[in-house]
Design a protein around this motif. Structure first.
Motif, PDB file in Angstrom:
ATOM      1  N   PHE A   1      44.935  12.256  -3.083  1.00  0.00           N
ATOM      2  CA  PHE A   1      46.205  12.444  -3.791  1.00  0.00           C
ATOM      3  C   PHE A   1      47.383  12.617  -2.834  1.00  0.00           C
ATOM      4  O   PHE A   1      48.528  12.679  -3.257  1.00  0.00           O
ATOM      5  CB  PHE A   1      46.125  13.585  -4.814  1.00  0.00           C
ATOM      6  N   LEU A   2      47.093  12.691  -1.518  1.00  0.00           N
ATOM      7  CA  LEU A   2      48.171  12.758  -0.534  1.00  0.00           C
ATOM      8  C   LEU A   2      48.715  11.377  -0.181  1.00  0.00           C
ATOM      9  O   LEU A   2      49.731  11.267   0.496  1.00  0.00           O
ATOM     10  CB  LEU A   2      47.681  13.458   0.736  1.00  0.00           C
ATOM     11  N   HIS A   3      48.036  10.331  -0.622  1.00  0.00           N
ATOM     12  CA  HIS A   3      48.490   8.951  -0.389  1.00  0.00           C
ATOM     13  C   HIS A   3      48.701   8.695   1.100  1.00  0.00           C
ATOM     14  O   HIS A   3      49.801   8.404   1.555  1.00  0.00           O
ATOM     15  CB  HIS A   3      49.764   8.660  -1.194  1.00  0.00           C
ATOM     16  N   ASP A   4      47.616   8.776   1.816  1.00  0.00           N
ATOM     17  CA  ASP A   4      47.642   8.696   3.270  1.00  0.00           C
ATOM     18  C   ASP A   4      47.777   7.246   3.744  1.00  0.00           C
ATOM     19  O   ASP A   4      47.147   6.347   3.195  1.00  0.00           O
ATOM     20  CB  ASP A   4      46.328   9.291   3.808  1.00  0.00           C
ATOM     21  N   THR A   5      48.593   7.063   4.784  1.00  0.00           N
ATOM     22  CA  THR A   5      48.742   5.751   5.411  1.00  0.00           C
ATOM     23  C   THR A   5      48.696   5.906   6.923  1.00  0.00           C
ATOM     24  O   THR A   5      48.861   7.003   7.450  1.00  0.00           O
ATOM     25  CB  THR A   5      50.083   5.089   5.042  1.00  0.00           C
ATOM     26  N   SER A   6      48.480   4.803   7.617  1.00  0.00           N
ATOM     27  CA  SER A   6      48.474   4.833   9.075  1.00  0.00           C
ATOM     28  C   SER A   6      48.933   3.480   9.597  1.00  0.00           C
ATOM     29  O   SER A   6      48.587   2.437   9.041  1.00  0.00           O
ATOM     30  CB  SER A   6      47.066   5.150   9.585  1.00  0.00           C
ATOM     31  N   GLU A   7      49.702   3.515  10.673  1.00  0.00           N
ATOM     32  CA  GLU A   7      50.236   2.272  11.233  1.00  0.00           C
ATOM     33  C   GLU A   7      49.816   2.098  12.685  1.00  0.00           C
ATOM     34  O   GLU A   7      49.639   3.070  13.415  1.00  0.00           O
ATOM     35  CB  GLU A   7      51.773   2.282  11.168  1.00  0.00           C
ATOM     36  N   ALA A   8      49.690   0.845  13.058  1.00  0.00           N
ATOM     37  CA  ALA A   8      49.446   0.513  14.465  1.00  0.00           C
ATOM     38  C   ALA A   8      50.077  -0.835  14.759  1.00  0.00           C
ATOM     39  O   ALA A   8      50.167  -1.703  13.881  1.00  0.00           O
ATOM     40  CB  ALA A   8      47.948   0.466  14.767  1.00  0.00           C
ATOM     41  N   TRP A   9      50.530  -0.967  15.964  1.00  0.00           N
ATOM     42  CA  TRP A   9      51.130  -2.222  16.452  1.00  0.00           C
ATOM     43  C   TRP A   9      50.261  -2.743  17.574  1.00  0.00           C
ATOM     44  O   TRP A   9      49.837  -1.984  18.441  1.00  0.00           O
ATOM     45  CB  TRP A   9      52.540  -1.909  16.955  1.00  0.00           C
ATOM     46  N   VAL A  10      49.977  -4.031  17.546  1.00  0.00           N
ATOM     47  CA  VAL A  10      49.196  -4.642  18.620  1.00  0.00           C
ATOM     48  C   VAL A  10      49.949  -5.875  19.110  1.00  0.00           C
ATOM     49  O   VAL A  10      50.433  -6.675  18.303  1.00  0.00           O
ATOM     50  CB  VAL A  10      47.785  -5.042  18.134  1.00  0.00           C
ATOM     51  N   GLY A  11      50.065  -6.011  20.416  1.00  0.00           N
ATOM     52  CA  GLY A  11      50.718  -7.189  20.990  1.00  0.00           C
ATOM     53  C   GLY A  11      49.977  -7.643  22.233  1.00  0.00           C
ATOM     54  O   GLY A  11      49.286  -6.851  22.888  1.00  0.00           O
ATOM     55  N   ILE A  12      50.116  -8.936  22.550  1.00  0.00           N
ATOM     56  CA  ILE A  12      49.457  -9.451  23.754  1.00  0.00           C
ATOM     57  C   ILE A  12      50.509  -9.993  24.716  1.00  0.00           C
ATOM     58  O   ILE A  12      51.440 -10.677  24.302  1.00  0.00           O
ATOM     59  CB  ILE A  12      48.370 -10.496  23.397  1.00  0.00           C
ATOM     60  N   GLU A  13      50.364  -9.622  25.969  1.00  0.00           N
ATOM     61  CA  GLU A  13      51.346  -9.966  26.998  1.00  0.00           C
ATOM     62  C   GLU A  13      51.022 -11.323  27.634  1.00  0.00           C
ATOM     63  O   GLU A  13      49.950 -11.870  27.438  1.00  0.00           O
ATOM     64  CB  GLU A  13      51.385  -8.858  28.072  1.00  0.00           C
ATOM     65  N   MET A  14      51.977 -11.816  28.432  1.00  0.00           N
ATOM     66  CA  MET A  14      51.850 -13.147  29.039  1.00  0.00           C
ATOM     67  C   MET A  14      50.679 -13.238  30.028  1.00  0.00           C
ATOM     68  O   MET A  14      50.208 -14.328  30.317  1.00  0.00           O
ATOM     69  CB  MET A  14      53.150 -13.487  29.773  1.00  0.00           C
ATOM     70  N   ASP A  15      50.239 -12.084  30.553  1.00  0.00           N
ATOM     71  CA  ASP A  15      49.102 -12.121  31.482  1.00  0.00           C
ATOM     72  C   ASP A  15      47.776 -11.856  30.767  1.00  0.00           C
ATOM     73  O   ASP A  15      46.743 -11.650  31.405  1.00  0.00           O
ATOM     74  CB  ASP A  15      49.309 -11.106  32.616  1.00  0.00           C
ATOM     75  N   GLY A  16      47.823 -11.826  29.451  1.00  0.00           N
ATOM     76  CA  GLY A  16      46.592 -11.631  28.707  1.00  0.00           C
ATOM     77  C   GLY A  16      46.199 -10.179  28.495  1.00  0.00           C
ATOM     78  O   GLY A  16      45.139  -9.891  27.949  1.00  0.00           O
ATOM     79  N   THR A  17      47.036  -9.237  28.908  1.00  0.00           N
ATOM     80  CA  THR A  17      46.747  -7.836  28.616  1.00  0.00           C
ATOM     81  C   THR A  17      47.301  -7.477  27.237  1.00  0.00           C
ATOM     82  O   THR A  17      48.242  -8.108  26.753  1.00  0.00           O
ATOM     83  CB  THR A  17      47.336  -6.898  29.684  1.00  0.00           C
ATOM     84  N   VAL A  18      46.693  -6.477  26.655  1.00  0.00           N
ATOM     85  CA  VAL A  18      47.005  -6.112  25.269  1.00  0.00           C
ATOM     86  C   VAL A  18      47.585  -4.708  25.220  1.00  0.00           C
ATOM     87  O   VAL A  18      47.112  -3.805  25.921  1.00  0.00           O
ATOM     88  CB  VAL A  18      45.733  -6.202  24.393  1.00  0.00           C
ATOM     89  N   THR A  19      48.606  -4.542  24.408  1.00  0.00           N
ATOM     90  CA  THR A  19      49.199  -3.226  24.201  1.00  0.00           C
ATOM     91  C   THR A  19      48.995  -2.810  22.744  1.00  0.00           C
ATOM     92  O   THR A  19      49.206  -3.620  21.835  1.00  0.00           O
ATOM     93  CB  THR A  19      50.702  -3.260  24.523  1.00  0.00           C
ATOM     94  N   VAL A  20      48.548  -1.568  22.572  1.00  0.00           N
ATOM     95  CA  VAL A  20      48.461  -0.977  21.236  1.00  0.00           C
ATOM     96  C   VAL A  20      49.463   0.164  21.195  1.00  0.00           C
ATOM     97  O   VAL A  20      49.499   0.987  22.122  1.00  0.00           O
ATOM     98  CB  VAL A  20      47.048  -0.429  20.940  1.00  0.00           C
TER      99      VAL A  20
END
Lengths: 771, 162
Positions: free
Chosen positions: A461-480
Motif C-alpha cells: 500500500f506504500l506504492h513502492d518504486t525504484s529507478e536506475a539508469w544504465v549507459g554504455i561508454e565509447m570504450d565499452g565500459t558501463v555506468t549504472v
C-alpha cells in the motif's frame, strides 16, 4: 515467472555473471582500507557537533541554561528548542505515495517533556571536538521527574501516565478469517503459551556520522551513513527549505540492519549548517548510538493453538503486545509485519490475530532486520514444537501436515506469486545435522528446527518504486546510476553484475554511482529486503533497453537478426556462428556515430494495493514472501546453564542467487544476529535508563561464540526479483532464534519462554522444573 | 586541558609529525593525519575496529596515547599492502567475501596479521581467540576464518613471514 513455470529439476539457465561467487566490486577497496566511509570526509573549517541528552526517561524540562557554553571561546553555536519553536521532524517511512502519512511528527529537541532516556536537549557546534565536549559539560539543565511507564501492559491501564496520544496505543491490527470458535471446537488439544522477545540493538560497527555543508547553490548537503537517502524530504521540511534544496549523499555504510533506516544525525546537521553556514561534522559515540536510534520491538505474543490428534491445526488465536517506546517511528508497520506473519509458513484457516503497539518511556522501537516478522517467528515456531509435543507427534511430521504449499493463501488471504519450498528447506536442513552428538554427564544435547516466512519488498500500500539508469561508454565500459544505498550487502555490486550479465561486459567494466538524493535516480530504501528486488529490476530493465538497441545495430553489422545476437565478455557475436564477432566497444562507437541512444532510465514498480481491510486484515500486504529453515544442535550444561551451538544449518530458497558468496554472507551474518538475539544480547533498562550502553555490556556473538554455519541454497527461480531472485537479507535471520530455543528445550526438557535464553534463565527454568 | 606538543610517529614506514595534546589517543592522531583506514567504533577497546600494529603487535589505537607511540613502528591496514601489491590477507578477504560492510575489516586484518606473525599455523581455537576482540555484525565470521586460513597457507608457502 508464474508458479506453474517453476521447474524444480531445471538446472540454472546459462549465465556468464549471475549466480557465481564473484568478488564484489566493493571488496578490494574495503580489504585495502581505501574505501571512504561517511565519517572519513572532512572539509576545511568544519565545525564539530555534540548532542546533549536527557539523563532521566520521564521528566519535565524545568531549566536549560546554555549561556556558559555559548560563552566558551571556540563555541560557534548552541541550539535548544527555544531557537526553533516551530520545528518538528516526521518519522514516517519516506517515499510512499500510496497513502497518507502517519501522524508521527515529533520534537527535534526537548521543548518541555522528556519521554525517553537520552532524548536530545541541545546541539553544540564548536571549532574542535574538545571544545564541543567542554561546552557539553557547561550546559546546565534541571529535569523534574514525572511518573513514567515502562511496561506496555501497565501503559494500557486506566490512569497510566500518557506518553503518546490519549491512551498510549499507537497502533492496532486485526486479522480474522474462518470461524475461530468452530476451529477450536474441532480441536482435540488446545495449546496456550506466551512468548517474550527482547529489545535488540543493531550494533553496526560504524556509529552514526555525517558531514553537512551549504553548497554553491544554497543547497544544504549532507554526507551521511544511512540506509535511506530519501529522508532528504523530511529533513528539508524540518529545516524549512524546499525539497530540491536539501541533498543527502550516502557513502559505503558500515552496517545498517534497520538501525540506519530512520533519520539519525541528518536533522541536527542540517540545522547546525543552516545556522552556522559552515561545514559541520557530527559523529555519535558508541553510547550515543545505543541511545540515539530505535531498537527492535520487545513483543509479548500469546499463542492459543487448536490441534487434532492427527496433527492438523484447526484454529489459532494470537494476541500481540509490542513496546513501541517513547515515539511512534515505524511501530505501526513493524506491528503489521508481526500480525501478518503470526501463523508463519503454515496453513491456518481459522485465525484471529489481535496486535497492539503501545507507547512507554522506554527507548523508541523501530526497524530491525526482520521487522516484526522475527518476533512472530520466535513465537510460532516454539509453539509448533509445543503443539507437536502435546499430541505426541514428531515435530517435523507435525509441520509437514500443516505447511503452506505453493498456491496456498497466507493469513491475509493473499496467495504469494512464487514457490513455497518450506518443506524442502526443513527436510534438507534437518538431514544435514547428521548423526546426533551424544549427551555426556551434565552436558545435554538437543536439536531444534524452525521454518520461516518473511516478506521481501515494502508494504504494497506504500506504492513502492525504484529507478536506475544504465549507459554504455565509447570504450565499452558501463555506468549504472541509482540512488540505492549500499549498506554492506553488496547492493551496488549486484547492480553491476546484473548490468554486466545483460549487456555482456565483464564485471570490472561496470561502475555504479549510487546514493545521492539529487543526482542519482531515486531508488528507494535499502530496507525490507527490497534493494535487489526493486532496484535490481530497475537496472535489469534499463540494461535490457540499452542492450536491445545495441543488438539492432550489431545485427546489421554482422548480417544477422537481432535475436541471433549474443553479447558476452565484452564481445558481440552471432550466437550460432561466433566467428562473426566484434568488440562491444567498436559496436558502441558505431552506435554513437549514428546517434543511437546508449543509455536508459528505467522505473520498476512493485504491486500497488490498497491497505488491508481494517477489521479482517484481508488483502495483500507485501509483494511476495521468502521461505527458509534453520536447524540447530546445541549442548547445554545443566549445571551452569551455558549453551554451546554445535551445528548450525540454514536452508533458504533465494529464488536465484545473483552472487553466491554474497548470499552465503547474508545467511552467515543473519545467523550471527539471530544467535545473539536468542542467547546473549540483552538491553537492560532500569526505569527507562539503559544500563548496557557498550559492547562490553551488550554481548553479541564474537569469533569465540559463532559455530560454523552450513548454507543450503535452493533456487526456485520463482521470485519477483531479477532472474527470479527473492530477497535474503531479512529471511536469513528469521528462523534462527526459534531454532535455538527449540534445541535448548529439546536438550533440557523444559522451555524458557523469554529471550534471550541466558544461562540464568535456563538455570531458573531447570530449578522450577525440579520443584 | 593540556597544550599541544609535537610527536613524531613512524606510520607505515614514514615519519609523520602530529601536534596534539598529551591526552590525545593514537586513534585520533592517526585519523587527524589522514589515516582514516583506522576506524573508530567505540573508543573503549570493545570493538577492535581501530586496531593497528605497534612493533608487530595488534593494539587498539583508541586505548593508546599518541605520545606513547613515539619511536615505534606503527602499521595500519594500508601499510600492509596496496591495490597493486596486495597482502595475502587483503587478497583473501577481498576474494572470499570476508568483508561485507567492511567497517570491521581494517581491525580484523590487523588482528589476523598480528596472529600470523607469531603463529603461522594457528589452530581454529587460536584463530577464534585472536579475533575475539574484533566483533563483526555482518559476516558471522565464517568467511573471515576462511580468509585468514587461506592467507596463512599462502604466507607459509611463500616463506615470507611478513
Amino acid at each position: 515467472m508464474t508458479v506453474s513455470d517453476v521447474n524444480e529439476t531445471q538446472p540454472n539457465l546459462r549465465f556468464s555473471q549471475i549466480g557465481k561467487p564473484l568478488t564484489r566490486t566493493d571488496s578490494p577497496g574495503k580489504a585495502t582500507g581505501r574505501t571512504p566511509y561517511a565519517g572519513d570526509y572532512v572539509m576545511p573549517g568544519m565545525l564539530h557537533a555534540k548532542v546533549v541528552r536527557a539523563d532521566i526517561a520521564s521528566a519535565r524540562l524545568k531549566r536549560l541554561d546554555v549561556s556558559k557554553a555559548r560563552a566558551l571561546p571556540g563555541v560557534v553555536c548552541v541550539l535548544t528548542a527555544q531557537d526553533m519553536p516551530d520545528r518538528t521532524i516526521a518519522t514516517d517511512i519516506p517515499g510512499q505515495t500510496g497513502r497518507a502519512k502517519l501522524k508521527t511528527d515529533q520534537q527535534i529537541l526537548v521543548k518541555e517533556r522528556v519521554r525517553y532516556f537520552g532524548e536530545p536537549l541541545a546541539l553544540i557546534a564548536a571549532e574542535t571536538p574538545d571544545i564541543a565536549e567542554q561546552a557539553r559539560r557547561l550546559i546546565e539543565f534541571e529535569l523534574e521527574p514525572i511518573p513514567g511507564v515502562y511496561d506496555p501492559e501497565e501503559a494500557m491501564k486506566p490512569g497510566a501516565p500518557i506518553v503518546q496520544g490519549t491512551d498510549n496505543i499507537v497502533a492496532t491490527h486485526k486479522i480474522r478469517k474462518g470461524d475461530l470458535e468452530a476451529g477450536f471446537a474441532a480441536a482435540d488439544v488446545i495449546i496456550e503459551n506466551t512468548y517474550i522477545t527482547p529489545f535488540q540493538e543493531h550494533a553496526f560497527l560504524e556509529p552514526e556520522v555525517g558531514l553537512a555543508w551549504i553548497d554553491e547553490n544554497e543547497v544544504i548537503t549532507i554526507r551521511v551513513c544511512t540506509q535511506v537517502i530519501e529522508h532528504f524530504r523530511a529533513v528539508a521540511d524540518a529545516v524549512g527549505v524546499p525539497h530540491n534544496k536539501l541533498r543527502v549523499m550516502g557513502a559505503m555504510v558500515g552496517g545498517g540492519f534497520g538501525g540506519k533506516e530512520d533519520v539519525t544525525v541528518e536533522t541536527y546537521l542540517a540545522i547546525l549548517a543552516q545556522k552556522t553556514r559552515k561545514p559541520v561534522r557530527l559523529e555519535f559515540t558508541r553510547e550515543d548510538s545505543f541511545l540515539g536510534h530505535g531498537k527492535r520491538h520487545p513483543i509479548k505474543l500469546k499463542y492459543r493453538t487448536g490441534v487434532t490428534r492427527d496433527g492438523k491445526i484447526t484454529a489459532l488465536d494470537v494476541q500481540v503486545l509490542a513496546d513501541a517506546g517513547a515515539y511512534v517511528y515505524l511501530s505501526p508497520y513493524v506491528l503489521l509485519y508481526c500480525a501478518v506473519n503470526a501463523p508463519g509458513p503454515y496453513r491456518v484457516d481459522n485465525l484471529n490475530v489481535f496486535a497492539q503497539a503501545v507507547a512507554t518511556n522506554n527507548m523508541f522501537s523501530s526497524a530491525f532486520r526482520g521487522f516484526g516478522g522475527i518476533q512472530a517467528a520466535a513465537a510460532y515456531e516454539q509453539q509448533m514444537d509445543e503443539a507437536a509435543n502435546a499430541i505426541g507427534m514428531d515435530r517435523i511430521e507435525f509441520r509437514r501436515r500443516n505447511y503452506l504449499k505453493t498456491g496456498d493463501p497466507i493469513s491475509t488471504g493473499f496467495v504469494p506469486p512464487s514457490a513455497i519450498w518450506t518443506e524442502k528447506c526443513v527436510d534438507l536442513a534437518w538431514q544435514a545435522l547428521g548423526e546426533p552428538t551424544p549427551s555426556k554427564g551434565p552436558i545435554k544435547i538437543g536439536r531444534g528446527i524452525a521454518a520461516s516466512q518473511q516478506s521481501y519488498g515494502r508494504l504494497t500500500f506504500l506504492h513502492d518504486t525504484s529507478e536506475a539508469w544504465v549507459g554504455i561508454e565509447m570504450d565499452g565500459t558501463v555506468t549504472v546510476r541509482s540512488g540505492v544505498t549500499d549498506i554492506g550487502a553488496g547492493q551496488a555490486s549486484s547492480l553491476a553484475q546484473i548490468a554486466a550479465e545483460i549487456i555482456g561486459v565483464t564485471l570490472p567494466n561496470v561502475n555504479v554511482y549510487n546514493s545521492d538524493s539529487q543526482v542519482t535516480p531515486l531508488a528507494g530504501t535499502s530496507t525490507a529486503s527490497r534493494a535487489l528486488y526493486m532496484t535490481g529490476n530497475a537496472a535489469r530493465l534499463a540494461a535490457q533497453a540499452v542492450r536491445d538497441r545495441l543488438a539492432v545495430v550489431a545485427a546489421e553489422l554482422l548480417k544477422a537478426e537481432p535475436a541471433q545476437i549474443s553479447m558476452e565478455f565484452n564481445q558481440v557475436f552471432v550466437t550460432d556462428d561466433p566467428s562473426r564477432a566484434m568488440d562491444i566497444a567498436d559496436l558502441v562507437k558505431v552506435c554513437a556515430s549514428r546517434g543511437v541512444h546508449r543509455s536508459e532510465l528505467a522505473i520498476f514498480r512493485a504491486p500497488f494495493t490498497d491497505v488491508l481491510d481494517p477489521e479482517t486484515g484481508q488483502g495483500q500486504a507485501h509483494p511476495d514472501y521468502a521461505y527458509g529453515a534453520q536447524a540447530i544442535e546445541v549442548a547445554v550444561d545443566i549445571e551452569t546453564g551455558e549453551v554451546t551451538v554445535l551445528k548450525c544449518i540454514a536452508a533458504h530458497d533465494v529464488g536465484q542467487c545473483i552472487n553466491r558468496a554474497a548470499v552465503d554472507g547474508q545467511i552467515h551474518g543473519g545467523t550471527q544476529n539471530g544467535l545473539g538475539y536468542a542467547l546473549s544480547e540483552e538491553m537492560l533498562y532500569k526505569e527507562g535508563r539503559l544500563i548496557t550502553p557498550s559492547f562490553s555490556e551488550y554481548l553479541m556473538p564474537t569469533a569465540m561464540d559463532m559455530p560454523h554455519v552450513e548454507t543450503i541454497i535452493l533456487e526456485s527461480r520463482s521470485g519477483l526479483g531479477p532472474f527470479g531472485a527473492k530477497g535474503i537479507g531479512e529471511p536469513a535471520m528469521t528462523p534462527v532464534a526459534p531454532a535455538v530455543a527449540n534445541a535448548i528445550a529439546d536438550a533440557i526438557g523444559v522451555r524458557v519462554f523469554e529471550m534471550p535464553i541466558t544461562p540464568e534463565r535456563i538455570w531458573r527454568a531447570l530449578e522450577a522444573a525440579r520443584g | 586541558m593540556s597544550s599541544d606538543k609535537a610527536v613524531t610517529l613512524r606510520i607505515n614506514g614514514h615519519d609523520e609529525t602530529a601536534t596534539v595534546p598529551s591526552h590525545r589517543t593514537l586513534l585520533e592522531a592517526l585519523r587527524g593525519l589522514g589515516h582514516v583506514d583506522v576506524k573508530c567504533g567505540c573508543e573503549k577497546g570493545d570493538c577492535g575496529a581501530c586496531a593497528v600494529l605497534i612493533d608487530g603487535e595488534a593494539v587498539d589505537s583508541c586505548l593508546t596515547l599518541a605520545h606513547s607511540a613515539a619511536g615505534r613502528e606503527i602499521t595500519t591496514l594500508q601499510g600492509l599492502g596496496t591495490p597493486e601489491n596486495l597482502h595475502p590477507l587483503q587478497l583473501s578477504f577481498s576474494e572470499l567475501g570476508a568483508a561485507q560492510c567492511g567497517y570491521c575489516t581494517p581491525g580484523m586484518i590487523i588482528a589476523s596479521e598480528s596472529l600470523l606473525r607469531k603463529n603461522p599455523s594457528p589452530s581454529e581455537d587460536e584463530l577464534r581467540h585472536a579475533l575475539s576482540g574484533n566483533p563483526c555484525r555482518c559476516t558471522g565470521y565464517v568467511k573471515i576464518f576462511e580468509a585468514v586460513n587461506a592467507a596463512a597457507e599462502v604466507m607459509r608457502n611463500s616463506g615470507d613471514p611478513k
